[in-house]
Design a protein around this motif. Structure first.
Motif, PDB file in Angstrom:
ATOM      1  N   ARG A   1       0.844  -1.207   0.000  1.00 45.02           N
ATOM      2  CA  ARG A   1       0.000   0.000   0.000  1.00 45.02           C
ATOM      3  C   ARG A   1       0.875   1.250   0.000  1.00 45.02           C
ATOM      4  NH1 ARG A   1      -2.890  -3.483   3.308  1.00 45.02           N
ATOM      5  NH2 ARG A   1      -4.866  -4.056   2.320  1.00 45.02           N
ATOM      6  N   ASP A   2       0.366   2.306  -0.642  1.00 46.42           N
ATOM      7  CA  ASP A   2       1.145   3.547  -0.746  1.00 46.42           C
ATOM      8  C   ASP A   2       1.573   4.061   0.623  1.00 46.42           C
ATOM      9  OD1 ASP A   2       0.854   3.439  -3.457  1.00 46.42           O
ATOM     10  OD2 ASP A   2      -0.607   5.083  -3.599  1.00 46.42           O
ATOM     11  N   GLU A   3       0.661   4.002   1.589  1.00 49.49           N
ATOM     12  CA  GLU A   3       1.016   4.555   2.906  1.00 49.49           C
ATOM     13  C   GLU A   3       2.139   3.739   3.555  1.00 49.49           C
ATOM     14  OE1 GLU A   3      -2.005   3.516   1.973  1.00 49.49           O
ATOM     15  OE2 GLU A   3      -3.092   2.471   3.557  1.00 49.49           O
ATOM     16  N   ASP A   4       2.144   2.427   3.292  1.00 49.30           N
ATOM     17  CA  ASP A   4       3.233   1.598   3.830  1.00 49.30           C
ATOM     18  C   ASP A   4       4.541   1.881   3.105  1.00 49.30           C
ATOM     19  OD1 ASP A   4       1.773   0.238   5.793  1.00 49.30           O
ATOM     20  OD2 ASP A   4       0.956  -1.165   4.318  1.00 49.30           O
ATOM     21  N   ALA A   5       4.436   2.060   1.774  1.00 47.40           N
ATOM     22  CA  ALA A   5       5.641   2.354   0.986  1.00 47.40           C
ATOM     23  C   ALA A   5       6.258   3.676   1.455  1.00 47.40           C
ATOM     24  CB  ALA A   5       5.292   2.418  -0.497  1.00 47.40           C
ATOM     25  N   LEU A   6       5.424   4.674   1.666  1.00 51.35           N
ATOM     26  CA  LEU A   6       5.933   5.992   2.081  1.00 51.35           C
ATOM     27  C   LEU A   6       6.503   5.961   3.500  1.00 51.35           C
ATOM     28  CD1 LEU A   6       3.216   8.316   0.526  1.00 51.35           C
ATOM     29  CD2 LEU A   6       5.596   8.080  -0.185  1.00 51.35           C
ATOM     30  N   ARG A   7       5.840   5.184   4.353  1.00 51.58           N
ATOM     31  CA  ARG A   7       6.353   5.047   5.727  1.00 51.58           C
ATOM     32  C   ARG A   7       7.772   4.457   5.685  1.00 51.58           C
ATOM     33  NH1 ARG A   7       2.100   2.319   7.442  1.00 51.58           N
ATOM     34  NH2 ARG A   7       0.843   4.091   8.080  1.00 51.58           N
ATOM     35  N   GLY A   8       7.961   3.494   4.789  1.00 53.15           N
ATOM     36  CA  GLY A   8       9.284   2.866   4.649  1.00 53.15           C
ATOM     37  C   GLY A   8      10.339   3.856   4.172  1.00 53.15           C
ATOM     38  N   VAL A   9       9.963   4.721   3.238  1.00 56.30           N
ATOM     39  CA  VAL A   9      10.927   5.722   2.749  1.00 56.30           C
ATOM     40  C   VAL A   9      11.316   6.649   3.897  1.00 56.30           C
ATOM     41  CG1 VAL A   9      11.336   7.587   1.097  1.00 56.30           C
ATOM     42  CG2 VAL A   9       9.961   5.612   0.412  1.00 56.30           C
ATOM     43  N   GLU A  10      10.306   7.014   4.683  1.00 65.84           N
ATOM     44  CA  GLU A  10      10.577   7.906   5.820  1.00 65.84           C
ATOM     45  C   GLU A  10      11.506   7.228   6.840  1.00 65.84           C
ATOM     46  OE1 GLU A  10       7.887  10.662   8.688  1.00 65.84           O
ATOM     47  OE2 GLU A  10       6.796   9.555   7.141  1.00 65.84           O
ATOM     48  N   LEU A  11      11.246   5.932   7.067  1.00 66.84           N
ATOM     49  CA  LEU A  11      12.080   5.192   8.027  1.00 66.84           C
ATOM     50  C   LEU A  11      13.510   5.073   7.507  1.00 66.84           C
ATOM     51  CD1 LEU A  11      12.406   3.512  10.595  1.00 66.84           C
ATOM     52  CD2 LEU A  11      11.611   1.509   9.300  1.00 66.84           C
ATOM     53  N   LEU A  12      13.648   4.738   6.239  1.00 63.74           N
ATOM     54  CA  LEU A  12      15.002   4.602   5.685  1.00 63.74           C
ATOM     55  C   LEU A  12      15.727   5.954   5.726  1.00 63.74           C
ATOM     56  CD1 LEU A  12      17.082   2.693   4.357  1.00 63.74           C
ATOM     57  CD2 LEU A  12      16.187   3.436   2.136  1.00 63.74           C
ATOM     58  N   THR A  13      14.993   7.030   5.537  1.00 56.74           N
ATOM     59  CA  THR A  13      15.598   8.365   5.596  1.00 56.74           C
ATOM     60  C   THR A  13      16.121   8.637   7.004  1.00 56.74           C
ATOM     61  OG1 THR A  13      14.076   9.098   3.882  1.00 56.74           O
ATOM     62  CG2 THR A  13      15.182  10.824   5.129  1.00 56.74           C
ATOM     63  N   GLU A  14      15.336   8.290   8.004  1.00 53.96           N
ATOM     64  CA  GLU A  14      15.783   8.493   9.396  1.00 53.96           C
ATOM     65  C   GLU A  14      17.001   7.618   9.706  1.00 53.96           C
ATOM     66  OE1 GLU A  14      15.077  10.681  11.561  1.00 53.96           O
ATOM     67  OE2 GLU A  14      15.978   9.803  13.372  1.00 53.96           O
ATOM     68  N   VAL A  15      16.967   6.376   9.221  1.00 60.49           N
ATOM     69  CA  VAL A  15      18.123   5.477   9.417  1.00 60.49           C
ATOM     70  C   VAL A  15      19.357   6.067   8.741  1.00 60.49           C
ATOM     71  CG1 VAL A  15      19.057   3.230   8.686  1.00 60.49           C
ATOM     72  CG2 VAL A  15      16.807   3.344   9.770  1.00 60.49           C
ATOM     73  N   THR A  16      19.190   6.600   7.537  1.00 60.12           N
ATOM     74  CA  THR A  16      20.323   7.185   6.800  1.00 60.12           C
ATOM     75  C   THR A  16      20.902   8.375   7.555  1.00 60.12           C
ATOM     76  OG1 THR A  16      19.277   6.497   4.749  1.00 60.12           O
ATOM     77  CG2 THR A  16      20.994   8.168   4.558  1.00 60.12           C
ATOM     78  N   ARG A  17      20.015   9.235   8.060  1.00 64.32           N
ATOM     79  CA  ARG A  17      20.426  10.393   8.849  1.00 64.32           C
ATOM     80  C   ARG A  17      21.325   9.950  10.006  1.00 64.32           C
ATOM     81  NH1 ARG A  17      14.886  12.148   9.301  1.00 64.32           N
ATOM     82  NH2 ARG A  17      14.864  13.476   7.470  1.00 64.32           N
ATOM     83  N   ARG A  18      20.870   8.918  10.700  1.00 58.79           N
ATOM     84  CA  ARG A  18      21.625   8.449  11.875  1.00 58.79           C
ATOM     85  C   ARG A  18      22.954   7.812  11.461  1.00 58.79           C
ATOM     86  NH1 ARG A  18      17.971   7.182  16.726  1.00 58.79           N
ATOM     87  NH2 ARG A  18      16.244   8.599  16.366  1.00 58.79           N
ATOM     88  N   LEU A  19      22.905   6.992  10.409  1.00 52.41           N
ATOM     89  CA  LEU A  19      24.149   6.347   9.958  1.00 52.41           C
ATOM     90  C   LEU A  19      25.159   7.391   9.513  1.00 52.41           C
ATOM     91  CD1 LEU A  19      22.787   3.317   7.872  1.00 52.41           C
ATOM     92  CD2 LEU A  19      23.889   3.233  10.123  1.00 52.41           C
ATOM     93  N   LEU A  20      24.665   8.390   8.803  1.00 48.57           N
ATOM     94  CA  LEU A  20      25.563   9.422   8.244  1.00 48.57           C
ATOM     95  C   LEU A  20      26.293  10.179   9.349  1.00 48.57           C
ATOM     96  CD1 LEU A  20      26.062  10.343   5.268  1.00 48.57           C
ATOM     97  CD2 LEU A  20      24.752  12.367   5.850  1.00 48.57           C
ATOM     98  N   GLN A  21      25.627  10.298  10.503  1.00 50.61           N
ATOM     99  CA  GLN A  21      26.228  11.045  11.620  1.00 50.61           C
ATOM    100  C   GLN A  21      27.065  10.141  12.529  1.00 50.61           C
ATOM    101  OE1 GLN A  21      23.559  14.701  12.642  1.00 50.61           O
ATOM    102  NE2 GLN A  21      22.259  12.881  12.733  1.00 50.61           N
ATOM    103  N   GLY A  22      27.186   8.867  12.128  1.00 55.18           N
ATOM    104  CA  GLY A  22      28.027   7.944  12.900  1.00 55.18           C
ATOM    105  C   GLY A  22      27.320   7.357  14.104  1.00 55.18           C
ATOM    106  N   ASP A  23      25.976   7.347  14.100  1.00 53.77           N
ATOM    107  CA  ASP A  23      25.243   6.870  15.291  1.00 53.77           C
ATOM    108  C   ASP A  23      25.449   5.379  15.574  1.00 53.77           C
ATOM    109  OD1 ASP A  23      24.278   9.367  15.580  1.00 53.77           O
ATOM    110  OD2 ASP A  23      22.144   8.832  15.533  1.00 53.77           O
ATOM    111  N   MET A  24      25.881   4.618  14.565  1.00 51.37           N
ATOM    112  CA  MET A  24      26.028   3.169  14.801  1.00 51.37           C
ATOM    113  C   MET A  24      27.433   2.859  15.323  1.00 51.37           C
ATOM    114  SD  MET A  24      24.650   0.328  12.192  1.00 51.37           S
ATOM    115  CE  MET A  24      25.097  -1.381  12.257  1.00 51.37           C
ATOM    116  N   GLY A  25      28.127   3.865  15.772  1.00 52.55           N
ATOM    117  CA  GLY A  25      29.443   3.657  16.348  1.00 52.55           C
ATOM    118  C   GLY A  25      30.558   3.626  15.319  1.00 52.55           C
TER     119      GLY A  25
END
Ligand code: HGY
Ligand code: MN
Ligand code: MN
Length: 415
Positions: free
Chosen positions: A391-415
């Motif tokens: 569903r579109d709402e699920d697809a968009l939620r996933g993009v938002e989640l991956l964006t947040e994960v990317t933000r955190r990874l980019l800043q070195g949050d995973m150590g």
């Protein structure tokens, strides 16, 4: 130009027009004209959105955004190739989600809203599906050193075309500028679940913590070619009969274990000479076994070996099983799972830890690079089928989640 979440659905519809089928799916097996068309479109998309495009020798297609000169990359991706007569979402959803997330976070970094310690890259892995050229996950296997480049390039499809030849039809050829494993610090991938656990539990996103183990075999059944009418029944060495016994045995093997502990299939068959009045002299087929328990998988392979011997005796044929591809139950890094969960919670999404039954390029990447793997729901769990749907709402939620994960990874949050 940066991306917004709402552009994603329009772009996904445009991308899904490549190799589109009457039933609403796509057919773009690796290295076909349809795959190349999608890759060209995606390359243009990357360039339009500030990425620099490059292709490596194994056909993996990259886009890079440099934010911190000389720093390694957070790599995001999945695959654009499909099975025959397949759905739009398997792989392609994750590639466009990755490119969108990278573009959004890249713009945030340039605007000083996030503080990057890495650069951003996206990837469309070549031939994840393995339908035209086996094994599956080919591009990421070469990238991670699990498969020799020469072996990948020399692989042929059933008409004898090599991967080298199939890749030569691409819009961009390798020039040595593509990313290599030594430049990758973190990897993240999002994919449709291809099962119905998230849907049944009403959970919005899954954070993958483990993968089922898999063992794939090429099976060859050798018999003797003869007349279908004139040959006495006791004289026959019918390779197709031997194959049929083994196909039934593989299916029945699952019932020897607790429900849900073993999945088995034979899904591809080549018969020689495949003629109406001639008994088959040879059958080659695949055999795919998967389990969430490596011990169950080992016992299943043993038992199947015994049953293959019985099939051989009953049919008067020779049966050979050759292991062609396997992976174990190696977990995803707990730090990556924790980062996925924290990202989902920050966005207020319901989440669960989940195992992946299908293999993914992250199955390879997680063995060599800290990795985050995410799932969004698949309606009714349907996949490798034109009716595959998220569903579109699920697809968009996933993009938002991956964006947040990317933000955190980019800043070195995973150590
Ligand atoms: O699961 C598979 O074998 C495929 O690579 N997705
Ligand atoms: Mn996939
Ligand atoms: Mn697939």
């Amino acid at each position: 130009m940066s991306r917004t979440y709402s552009d994603f659905l329009d772009d996904f519809a445009a991308m899904s027009s490549f190799g589109s089928t009457d039933g609403g799916g796509v057919d773009r097996q690796a290295g076909t004209a349809e795959d190349h068309g999608t890759r060209r479109w995606f390359g243009q998309w990357l360039t339009r959105h500030g990425y620099t495009e490059a292709v490596d020798e194994a056909g993996n297609q990259f886009g890079t955004i440099e934010l911190v000169p000389g720093a390694p990359y957070v790599l995001l991706g999945s695959h654009l190739d499909s099975q025959p007569l397949a759905g739009r979402y398997d792989g392609a959803y994750g590639v466009l989600a990755a490119a969108t997330a990278g573009s959004i976070v890249g713009a945030e970094a340039r605007a000083g809203k996030v503080n990057p310690v890495y650069n951003i890259a996206v990837v469309n892995w070549f031939n994840e599906e393995g339908s035209r050229f086996a094994p599956s996950m080919m591009g990421s296997s070469v990238f991670t050193g699990k498969l020799a480049l020469e072996d990948a390039l020399a692989t042929t499809d059933h008409s004898g075309t090599t991967v080298t030849k199939a890749l030569a039809g691409g819009h961009l050829l390798p020039d040595g500028s593509a990313l290599t494993l030594t430049n990758v610090a973190r990897y993240a991938e999002i994919h449709i679940e291809q099962g119905r656990n998230l849907e049944e539990s009403g959970t919005q996103v899954g954070v993958v913590d483990r993968t089922w183990a898999a063992s794939k075999f090429r099976v060859t059944v050798d018999g003797a070619q003869s007349h279908t009418g004139a040959t006495r029944m006791e004289d026959r060495r019918d390779a197709l009969y031997g194959a049929a016994l083994l196909i039934a045995a593989a299916r029945e093997l699952a019932a020897e274990f607790e429900p849900g502990l073993l999945h088995t299939s034979v899904s591809e068959l080549y018969v020689l000479p495949n003629s109406p009045v001639t008994i088959a002299r040879q059958v080659t087929m695949n055999l795919d076994l998967r389990s969430p328990d490596e011990d169950v998988l080992a016992r299943a392979v043993d038992l199947l070996g015994k049953w293959a011997g019985e099939a051989s005796d009953r049919s008067g044929t020779d049966v050979r099983m050759e292991l062609t591809h396997q992976w174990g139950l190696v977990p995803y890094q707990p730090e990556g799972v924790a980062l996925g969960i924290a990202s989902a919670e920050r966005l207020g999404f319901t989440h669960t830890n989940i195992m992946t039954v299908a293999g993914h390029d992250s199955t390879n990447m997680k063995d060599v690079v800290p990795t985050v793997m995410l799932f969004v729901p698949s309606v009714e769990g349907i996949s490798h089928n034109e009716a595959e749907y998220t569903r579109d709402e699920d697809a968009l939620r996933g993009v938002e989640l991956l964006t947040e994960v990317t933000r955190r990874l980019l800043q070195g949050d995973m150590g």
